[in-house]
Scaffold this active site. Sequence first.
Site, PDB file in Angstrom:
ATOM      1  N   PRO A 185      50.241  54.552  53.349  1.00 58.89           N
ATOM      2  CG  PRO A 185      51.268  55.456  50.855  1.00 58.89           C
ATOM      3  CD  PRO A 185      51.105  53.476  52.481  1.00 58.89           C
ATOM      4  CB  SER A 209      41.325  49.809  55.655  1.00 54.48           C
ATOM      5  OG  SER A 209      41.112  48.639  54.799  1.00 54.48           O
ATOM      6  CB  ALA A 220      47.966  46.530  57.341  1.00 53.05           C
ATOM      7  CG  ASP A 277      43.786  43.525  50.493  1.00 52.76           C
ATOM      8  OD1 ASP A 277      43.598  42.803  49.467  1.00 52.76           O
ATOM      9  OD2 ASP A 277      43.272  44.962  50.387  1.00 52.76           O
TER      10      ASP A 277
HETATM   11  O1  PMV Z   1      42.686  47.403  49.524  1.00 54.02           O
HETATM   12  P1  PMV Z   1      43.031  47.345  47.871  1.00 54.02           P
HETATM   13  O2  PMV Z   1      42.232  48.491  46.945  1.00 54.02           O
HETATM   14  O3  PMV Z   1      44.713  47.239  47.606  1.00 54.02           O
HETATM   15  O4  PMV Z   1      41.696  46.278  46.339  1.00 54.02           O
HETATM   16  C1  PMV Z   1      42.009  44.893  46.970  1.00 54.02           C
HETATM   17  C2  PMV Z   1      41.870  43.860  45.948  1.00 54.02           C
HETATM   18  C3  PMV Z   1      40.162  44.178  45.507  1.00 54.02           C
HETATM   19  O5  PMV Z   1      40.239  42.737  44.557  1.00 54.02           O
HETATM   20  C4  PMV Z   1      40.165  44.622  44.458  1.00 54.02           C
HETATM   21  C5  PMV Z   1      39.006  43.988  46.162  1.00 54.02           C
HETATM   22  C6  PMV Z   1      38.819  42.595  47.254  1.00 54.02           C
HETATM   23  O6  PMV Z   1      38.780  43.145  48.089  1.00 54.02           O
HETATM   24  O7  PMV Z   1      40.157  41.999  46.671  1.00 54.02           O
END
Ligand code: PMV
Length: 318
Positions: free
Chosen positions: A99, A107, A109, A150
């Site tokens: 989701p 985003s 992935a 991520d």
């Molecule tokens: O993409 P999200 O909402 O799971 O957040 C990523 C994690 C953060 O540490 C908040 C941002 C980042 O770029 O590391």
Amino acid sequence: MSALENSITASAPGKVIIIGEHFVVHGSYAVAAAINKRAKVTVSAGKGNESVILSNGEKTSVMGEKGKFSAAQAVARRIFEEYGTPSKGIRVEIESEIPPGSGLGSSAAISVATAASLSKFIGHTLDNDRISEIASFGEKSVHGNPSGIDSEASLLGGMILYSRETGAKQIPLNRGIQLLVVYSGHERSTSALVSKVTRKKEEFPSTFAHLSDAFSFASLQLVDALSTGDLPYLGALMNLAQASLFWVGCSTKELDNLIENVLSDESCFGAKLTGAGGGGSIIALPKPEKAGEALTRISKQYSSSFLVSIPQEGLRWE
Ligand code: PMV
């Protein structure tokens, strides 16, 4: 550009951050893991000259205004800039189980799977470093200052220890671990929360710097706890992380209540929000014999709940 193949499909997983989100943006270590929800991207020849991105019946032009699929758009534009815009239109189709805005790395992935499949379709099989570099344009388009954790977790899979300075290091797991993931159902913007934390850092620079250091130590401790299988310790680190995320203003009443709920029946060692917070998802570390029970109970209130066994595979061709 080499001859176009009929179609190329790649998929990449979402992720959870186990410890260190937000602080990782400001330089600390963090630990993340790929999950069993994936984004699949299929690239094929388009009908006309325009290259398009499709998902769930919606269509956006690659070169048009920044639309709903801005991560894939940014990645595609970057690839065209570097390797040349194809003379015929290309169709990039996204099918995602993650989701958007849930804190589960949707985003990233999509960016990783698009970077791999689109570049290969136009005749360039990229190595991981290049895929990561190009995927980061997708992440930047969604929130201006991503740490990069991520996309690395999505690309490599498994579990990673990450910092901006050192990059990603895969953590070998002696035995897998299971996490309970619960999506609150509330979408939120990562960039707004990253800005909120940056304001907190400006207001309390010394406290923030010390907390960032603490998260680096905690990340390294967490890696040790994983290698010895010390789940109570792992859970304790997650609980402390949640208290800090509350301090930086990323938890919400709903997330606090959800965590309280998950911890109330003693089925889990620890629980915390994962990702940017402000809504999105929480993760919990269940006692192995109680994982199924914990999932059944929380699913009654939160239908988007699932268990994930780590490690999970990173980027793969389909
Ligand atoms: O993409 P999200 O909402 O799971 O957040 C990523 C994690 C953060 O540490 C908040 C941002 C980042 O770029 O590391």
